[in-house]
Design a protein around this motif. Sequence first.
Motif, PDB file in Angstrom:
ATOM      1  N   LEU A 196       4.535   0.562  -5.514  1.00  0.00           N
ATOM      2  CA  LEU A 196       3.828   1.787  -5.155  1.00  0.00           C
ATOM      3  C   LEU A 196       3.874   2.045  -3.655  1.00  0.00           C
ATOM      4  O   LEU A 196       3.910   3.197  -3.203  1.00  0.00           O
ATOM      5  CB  LEU A 196       2.374   1.730  -5.642  1.00  0.00           C
ATOM      6  CG  LEU A 196       2.179   1.706  -7.167  1.00  0.00           C
ATOM      7  CD1 LEU A 196       0.710   1.519  -7.517  1.00  0.00           C
ATOM      8  CD2 LEU A 196       2.721   2.978  -7.812  1.00  0.00           C
ATOM      9  N   LEU A 197       3.852   0.970  -2.873  1.00  0.00           N
ATOM     10  CA  LEU A 197       3.977   1.134  -1.417  1.00  0.00           C
ATOM     11  C   LEU A 197       5.352   1.660  -1.052  1.00  0.00           C
ATOM     12  O   LEU A 197       5.509   2.534  -0.184  1.00  0.00           O
ATOM     13  CB  LEU A 197       3.716  -0.211  -0.715  1.00  0.00           C
ATOM     14  CG  LEU A 197       2.254  -0.662  -0.607  1.00  0.00           C
ATOM     15  CD1 LEU A 197       2.203  -2.101  -0.078  1.00  0.00           C
ATOM     16  CD2 LEU A 197       1.467   0.271   0.319  1.00  0.00           C
ATOM     17  N   LYS A 198       6.355   1.113  -1.726  1.00  0.00           N
ATOM     18  CA  LYS A 198       7.732   1.488  -1.398  1.00  0.00           C
ATOM     19  C   LYS A 198       7.993   2.956  -1.735  1.00  0.00           C
ATOM     20  O   LYS A 198       8.742   3.645  -1.041  1.00  0.00           O
ATOM     21  CB  LYS A 198       8.695   0.583  -2.162  1.00  0.00           C
ATOM     22  CG  LYS A 198      10.136   0.694  -1.726  1.00  0.00           C
ATOM     23  CD  LYS A 198      10.973  -0.361  -2.406  1.00  0.00           C
ATOM     24  CE  LYS A 198      12.405  -0.356  -1.915  1.00  0.00           C
ATOM     25  NZ  LYS A 198      12.560  -0.853  -0.547  1.00  0.00           N
ATOM     26  N   THR A 199       7.321   3.416  -2.798  1.00  0.00           N
ATOM     27  CA  THR A 199       7.559   4.805  -3.233  1.00  0.00           C
ATOM     28  C   THR A 199       6.577   5.790  -2.621  1.00  0.00           C
ATOM     29  O   THR A 199       6.555   6.972  -2.993  1.00  0.00           O
ATOM     30  CB  THR A 199       7.466   4.895  -4.764  1.00  0.00           C
ATOM     31  OG1 THR A 199       6.196   4.361  -5.180  1.00  0.00           O
ATOM     32  CG2 THR A 199       8.595   4.133  -5.421  1.00  0.00           C
ATOM     33  N   ASN A 200       5.714   5.292  -1.691  1.00  0.00           N
ATOM     34  CA  ASN A 200       4.726   6.133  -1.005  1.00  0.00           C
ATOM     35  C   ASN A 200       3.743   6.830  -1.951  1.00  0.00           C
ATOM     36  O   ASN A 200       3.188   7.879  -1.628  1.00  0.00           O
ATOM     37  CB  ASN A 200       5.423   7.201  -0.148  1.00  0.00           C
ATOM     38  CG  ASN A 200       6.183   6.576   1.005  1.00  0.00           C
ATOM     39  OD1 ASN A 200       5.694   5.622   1.621  1.00  0.00           O
ATOM     40  ND2 ASN A 200       7.388   7.090   1.270  1.00  0.00           N
ATOM     41  N   ILE A 230      -4.696   9.328  -5.178  1.00  0.00           N
ATOM     42  CA  ILE A 230      -5.907   8.499  -5.215  1.00  0.00           C
ATOM     43  C   ILE A 230      -6.076   7.837  -6.573  1.00  0.00           C
ATOM     44  O   ILE A 230      -6.643   6.735  -6.686  1.00  0.00           O
ATOM     45  CB  ILE A 230      -7.150   9.340  -4.863  1.00  0.00           C
ATOM     46  CG1 ILE A 230      -8.396   8.427  -4.696  1.00  0.00           C
ATOM     47  CG2 ILE A 230      -7.404  10.407  -5.938  1.00  0.00           C
ATOM     48  CD1 ILE A 230      -8.305   7.476  -3.569  1.00  0.00           C
ATOM     49  N   PHE A 231      -5.545   8.490  -7.652  1.00  0.00           N
ATOM     50  CA  PHE A 231      -5.639   7.887  -8.978  1.00  0.00           C
ATOM     51  C   PHE A 231      -4.879   6.566  -9.013  1.00  0.00           C
ATOM     52  O   PHE A 231      -5.370   5.571  -9.544  1.00  0.00           O
ATOM     53  CB  PHE A 231      -5.081   8.847 -10.040  1.00  0.00           C
ATOM     54  CG  PHE A 231      -4.941   8.200 -11.393  1.00  0.00           C
ATOM     55  CD1 PHE A 231      -6.044   8.055 -12.221  1.00  0.00           C
ATOM     56  CD2 PHE A 231      -3.705   7.714 -11.822  1.00  0.00           C
ATOM     57  CE1 PHE A 231      -5.908   7.441 -13.448  1.00  0.00           C
ATOM     58  CE2 PHE A 231      -3.570   7.103 -13.053  1.00  0.00           C
ATOM     59  CZ  PHE A 231      -4.677   6.974 -13.882  1.00  0.00           C
ATOM     60  N   SER A 232      -3.676   6.525  -8.428  1.00  0.00           N
ATOM     61  CA  SER A 232      -2.878   5.295  -8.405  1.00  0.00           C
ATOM     62  C   SER A 232      -3.593   4.207  -7.611  1.00  0.00           C
ATOM     63  O   SER A 232      -3.622   3.038  -8.012  1.00  0.00           O
ATOM     64  CB  SER A 232      -1.507   5.571  -7.782  1.00  0.00           C
ATOM     65  OG  SER A 232      -0.807   6.531  -8.532  1.00  0.00           O
ATOM     66  N   THR A 233      -4.184   4.605  -6.488  1.00  0.00           N
ATOM     67  CA  THR A 233      -4.899   3.628  -5.662  1.00  0.00           C
ATOM     68  C   THR A 233      -6.082   3.037  -6.424  1.00  0.00           C
ATOM     69  O   THR A 233      -6.292   1.815  -6.425  1.00  0.00           O
ATOM     70  CB  THR A 233      -5.389   4.280  -4.364  1.00  0.00           C
ATOM     71  OG1 THR A 233      -4.295   4.948  -3.728  1.00  0.00           O
ATOM     72  CG2 THR A 233      -5.959   3.246  -3.424  1.00  0.00           C
ATOM     73  N   ASN A 234      -6.852   3.895  -7.081  1.00  0.00           N
ATOM     74  CA  ASN A 234      -8.008   3.414  -7.843  1.00  0.00           C
ATOM     75  C   ASN A 234      -7.585   2.531  -9.015  1.00  0.00           C
ATOM     76  O   ASN A 234      -8.234   1.528  -9.329  1.00  0.00           O
ATOM     77  CB  ASN A 234      -8.837   4.593  -8.360  1.00  0.00           C
ATOM     78  CG  ASN A 234      -9.598   5.277  -7.242  1.00  0.00           C
ATOM     79  OD1 ASN A 234      -9.833   4.698  -6.185  1.00  0.00           O
ATOM     80  ND2 ASN A 234      -9.995   6.534  -7.478  1.00  0.00           N
TER      81      ASN A 234
END
Length: 900
Positions: free
Chosen positions: A71-75, A81-85
């Motif tokens: 997820l970091l690599k794909t920004n 925010i949904f992905s982060t949560n």
Amino acid sequence: MKSLSTQALKTKVSIFSRRLTTSLAVVENPSLNSVPHEENFAPFDPFRFFNYHKLSGRYTIRNTQILHAYLLKTNVLQSNIFSTNSLLDWYCKSAAISFALKLFDTIADPNVISWNTMVSGYNQNLMFQKSWEIFCRMHLLGFEPNEITYGSVLSACSALQASVLGKLVYSLAIKNGFLSNGYVRAGMIDLFAKNCSLKEALRVFFDVSCDNVVCWNAIISGAVGNGQNWFALKLFREMCSASLMPNNFTFSSILTACGTLEELEIGKVVQGWVIKCSSGDVFVDTAIVNLYAKCGHVTEAAKRFSQMSVQNVVSWTAIISAFVQKGDSNSALKFFKDMRKVGETMNNYTVTSVLTACAKPDMIEEAGQIHSLILKLGFCLDATIGAALVNMYSKIGEVGLSELAFREIKHMKHLGIWAAMMSSFAQNKNSERAIELFQLMFGESLRPDKYCTSSVFSIIGCINLGRQIHCYALKTGLVSDVSVGSSLFTMYSKCGSLEESYQVFEQIVDKDNVAWASMISGFSEHGCADQAIHLFREMLNEELIPEDMTLTATLTACSALRLLRTGKEVHGYALRLGIGENTFVDSALVTMYSKCGTLELARRVFNTIPQKDAIACSSLVSGYAQNGYVEEALLIFHDMLMTNCIIDSFTISSILGAAALLNASSLGTQLHAYIQKLGLDSDVSVGSSLLTMYSKFGSIEDCCKAFSQIGKPDLIGWTAMIVSYAQHGKGAEALAAYELMKKKGIKPDAVTFVGILLACSHNGLVEEAFLYLNSMRKDYGIEPGYRHYACIVDVLGRSGRLREAESFINNMPIEPDTLIWATLLAACKVHGDIDLGRLAARKVEELGLCDAGAFVSLSNICADVGQWEEVLKIRSLMKGTGMKKEPGWSFVKVQSCNDW
């Protein structure tokens, strides 16, 4: 050029996706083996991706870190925010709470879901203080909590037992408009039910009319948790009347209540509803297994367990515990082995159940194997399991292993482990080590709790030390606990201080059956049988239902006072309660009827006992022997031998008494040989009975041999030896034994002083007799009785000091009885004092002596001095009143016992 760049990026994403799925496959997560839309290179959709993999439920740190890197690599994290949560939730569920916090701190604009994830994440990882802190941080930064936030933080407050903080949170929730929210109210109900009182929880529940199943579940669960199981069933009926459909959580709580109440029929009705709803929930099925187990239907519980579609560690533990409670350790261990075979992971409750199953003297090998498994799996670090280990070895009888297990874990400052070790010492009568451990706790900065304190009280034999620990119990408030209070007044009772014992008993607010039974037993065992019966009546007035222990103690008091009518009333009460078939109560009934001389009823109760134990047999043997039915006593003893009934010291003592009555020295010799074969010759009660028997046979040498074989003579043993010396005219030896007894630290009682005064009497030691009489009251606080005063009259009479004897009688602090005047009359006969003899005979007649012995003695005095007219007058008086002098008699040997 742009199309080539796009194609290259798609290729890189595809390669990374393959690497990602390969890595996840290595860690055995097949549900992540593919990323959707990989083949057609569709844009990455976080919502679909996380929902797609949520079903797997296999959250590990490695999986989460790989996903995080992707997820970091794909920004994606920066823009979604949904992905982060979702990633935050994965870290929490994989127990990587520190990584979750680091990720949370990188979120530029966290929303309420982000905060909720952290609060619930800390809860999931049992870090409730951190959960409260993150909530405070959220509140300070001005974020508005929602119902999920409030519910989660209330759960944390409940776990922290912080009811004050919970009230603050609930007030804030009400202020923000969440009064009627079911999730928030359920959290507050749960908090109050677990940490305050059910009354407070009910107040919250009834604040607003509720049609939310979650709230109903919370209050029903709270009632069950507080032991209010009937009230829980009442709430369940009200819930159903309100047309609310119960769910699996409701069924689980209600089935638990039915199991605790042993209400199988109600439980079956609930089970039928569960079947109708096609629940299939593992917790509900486990509650059904537990229901049948607690109601005593272990076979049915095992059947229900085998029918469960899913069996988790809770259900396995439930069926293992069921067999442990039934006492079937072999079946419990079999299920445990099956659990291990299917690869189910055990928890602390499973381990403690298995340890309880192994807590039997014949299971030392299995205990060692389970201990090794615990060490291998690392469960030994848990305090509850450590306490169970100590307790297991204690019940096996291996106190050394129990102490070894304690030493391995005592660095853990958990009171349960110390309490288990102290209880182990107490159960094995090692008072020195128990007290030493109690003192060591203070050196380890530990404050003994109610379990430690009650254990040490149960083993203390020194009243001064007991008073010191009593002060500690008062200072810490432990004395108000019923178990501590019961142990405390039992300690005073054992130390002979019944007054202090009763004072402590009266101060206990909520007395349970054990407390009443212990106090009644204390009165009964220490010569206060009338107070024991009075206390039993007081208990009934309190509308308490006595148990077998209480009834047994009351019957013992009836036996001591020979209260046949009261004993019959207690017998009828026991039958009405359904306790009439209890072996201990039946044995006490046999004893009571025997001591009251009603041997027919004693035999009738004895015949109804299905499995006759040594106590019942011994009671009947003793009853027959003491009432003169020596042959019947011997026949009962013979039956005990033929049926391989356990012969205890009480039985042997009773039959030795029967042999002494028969004056059968050959039988006594055979019994002595049998006693040596059983290894009971060192027992103090048996040794004392042997000593008394040989004394009646006239063999003082055998008395001394029997006394020397006693391992540690007590007061009864020493008194028997002193009396034997006195009866055989060996006054010097009797007094020497008395002095030696005092050097051993044993205090004499009233019976001991009878032996001492008897020795003085038989040896003409007048001054010494008065010294010992004064010593009774002055040194030991014992008030002299009739037998003691009779000994003084006898010693004066034997010395010819008849007028002194008369003066002594006239100045006694108690009214003289027939024994004292008859003793003086006998002395007058020896010394030919007609006038004093006539006075003594008249006093005996006035006090109502039933036989003609006094008149015969007076007649003999007159005959000795030649006053034949007086002799004829007395004989005529006897004929006129119908008095007859019974001829002398003796026992004859009625049966040969050589075939025993």
